[in-house]
Enzyme design. Sequence first.
Site: not given
Length: 160
Positions: A73, A102, A120
């Site tokens: 993360r 993000e 991702h």
Amino acid sequence: MFNMDIQYYNRHRLPREDEIAYNATYCATLEELLKTSDIISVSCPLNATTKGLLSHKEFSQMKDGVFLVNTARGAIIDEASLIAALESGKVARAGLDVFEDEPRINPYFVNSDRCIIQPHLGGLTKKAKRDAEKECLENIKSLISTGRPVAPVNEISHAK
């Protein structure tokens, strides 16, 4: 496979047989891992104890010229500290598919030749989709036959 020694740091040490199977050595502290690793791969959940886990202090403990990969993360790494470490050469290269803010990505990471960025997407393989579909169907089947799914997200209470 990659002809490298594997070290890891975790809240709980793996069983000895797993360490042997993976040829992995446990580091008792994060500092020990950072001081002795050439490549650091971040693989932990984001929570109150891991937010900002790698910041100025941790980058200063790393070997010069380390490679850093974060597929966990974005907020686990303080991006300002990472940028400073990249600019100083403390971190030679970074591979990132997650970012602190993000979906906005700091333009430094987009434009820097010291960073490789990608989406991702680890869970978007055909096998992952097939496994998710199978799990969903198994949950439905179990709910119908037993009144309880195999993997409940929360408990279902039945009003009488």
